[in-house]
Design a protein around this motif. Sequence first.
Motif, mmCIF file in Angstrom:
data_model
loop_
_atom_site.group_PDB
_atom_site.id
_atom_site.type_symbol
_atom_site.label_atom_id
_atom_site.label_comp_id
_atom_site.label_asym_id
_atom_site.label_seq_id
_atom_site.Cartn_x
_atom_site.Cartn_y
_atom_site.Cartn_z
ATOM 1 N N VAL A 1 0.830 -1.196 0.000
ATOM 2 C CA VAL A 1 0.000 0.000 0.000
ATOM 3 C C VAL A 1 0.868 1.250 0.000
ATOM 4 C CG1 VAL A 1 -1.562 1.384 1.449
ATOM 5 C CG2 VAL A 1 -2.067 -1.029 1.008
ATOM 6 N N LEU B 1 -6.154 3.872 5.779
ATOM 7 C CA LEU B 1 -5.416 2.635 5.511
ATOM 8 C C LEU B 1 -4.198 2.486 6.420
ATOM 9 C CD1 LEU B 1 -5.477 2.464 1.588
ATOM 10 C CD2 LEU B 1 -6.807 1.097 3.195
ATOM 11 N N TYR C 1 -2.934 -0.976 7.088
ATOM 12 C CA TYR C 1 -2.718 -1.821 5.904
ATOM 13 C C TYR C 1 -1.524 -1.366 5.074
ATOM 14 C CZ TYR C 1 -7.569 -2.848 7.122
ATOM 15 O OH TYR C 1 -8.710 -3.194 7.809
ATOM 16 N N LEU D 1 -6.283 -7.059 0.096
ATOM 17 C CA LEU D 1 -7.260 -6.054 0.509
ATOM 18 C C LEU D 1 -8.654 -6.418 0.008
ATOM 19 C CD1 LEU D 1 -5.287 -2.771 -0.314
ATOM 20 C CD2 LEU D 1 -5.442 -3.938 1.891
ATOM 21 N N SER D 2 -9.662 -6.028 0.775
ATOM 22 C CA SER D 2 -11.044 -6.180 0.328
ATOM 23 C C SER D 2 -11.326 -5.184 -0.787
ATOM 24 C CB SER D 2 -12.003 -5.928 1.494
ATOM 25 O OG SER D 2 -11.944 -4.563 1.896
ATOM 26 N N LEU E 1 -11.362 -1.566 0.530
ATOM 27 C CA LEU E 1 -10.022 -1.065 0.852
ATOM 28 C C LEU E 1 -9.211 -0.819 -0.421
ATOM 29 C CD1 LEU E 1 -9.142 -3.342 3.912
ATOM 30 C CD2 LEU E 1 -9.837 -0.930 3.944
ATOM 31 N N LEU E 2 -9.428 -1.674 -1.425
ATOM 32 C CA LEU E 2 -8.726 -1.490 -2.690
ATOM 33 C C LEU E 2 -9.150 -0.189 -3.358
ATOM 34 C CD1 LEU E 2 -6.633 -3.100 -4.275
ATOM 35 C CD2 LEU E 2 -8.522 -4.198 -5.518
#
Length: 322
Positions: free
Chosen positions: A100, A131, A134, A142-143, A146-147
């Motif tokens: 990330v 984030l 993450y 990532l879900s 979140l993406l």
Amino acid sequence: MKENESANSVVSVRSLVKRYGDILALDHFNLEIGKGEIFGLLGPNGCGKTTAINCMLQLLAYDKGDIELFGEAMKPTRYDLKRRIGVVPQQVAVFDELTVFENIDCFCALYVSDKTRRRELVEEAIEFVGLEDYRKMRPKKLSGGLLRRLNIACGIAHKPELIFFDEPTVAVDPQSRNAILDGIVRLRDEGATVVYTSHYMEEVEQICSRIMIMDGGKILALGTADELKRGIAVGEKIVIELPGAVEARGCAAAQTVGALPHVLSCEFANGELHAACEASERNLLDVLGALKSSRVAVGRVYSEPPTLNDVFLEITGRELRD
């Protein structure tokens, strides 16, 4: 701000024409977006909105017209203007092999060369989209929500003044959708101007200061959500349950209501009467009065004002295309 930059106009498009062979994608398209707006761009797929955006970004050559961003002529080599722009595409565009943090840093490096300053901006972007927990994870872990947030962080880390969001909430959960919309409003509050496209009418109505509906490369309507709603015939939709009404009696009641002066249409289906009315303070009273005079038993009653979807359907005559 440069001397020739308008204090209130960030985007100015005049008489833009774009053809793909025999297809006229943009037909003398005009657009003016003021500083600090969240401007909603609506239309079915193939209506020309993505073409218009790509022309503004100088990703597409066009046949005719003028484009100014920040009060200056936008050309393919105007990298000074491009550095002031952020783009969040509909399709998530990140590197699977990077974390990330590394993804955001990679995109930010396109605009900011100083590593110390860039680290600060990346950390701010990570915090902005939530984030923090993450930053060392790779995109595949990532879900979907979140993406999408990572996609946004990559587009805004360099603090752009003008940001294009193309369907940023597609296929995300309600919590992530709310977080994304709240973030866009915060970007506006911090001074950014936003161009927002979506197929979710309620989102556009919620956050956009002005809305344009386009199709066939042309502008069909432009204004605030309230202005657009006032411009259509439907002013109110009324749904009334008719408990125990058989088909014949329900249809007769629909004919009675449909004959009222401000009722545009009325039909009976599945035990409910559905009436579309013009704008009038007496709609509900008149409809209930007509049913009472016909001795029709009335159950629950629902009344709602026109929605942006009603505006779109009346103007274009169809749902947004998939």
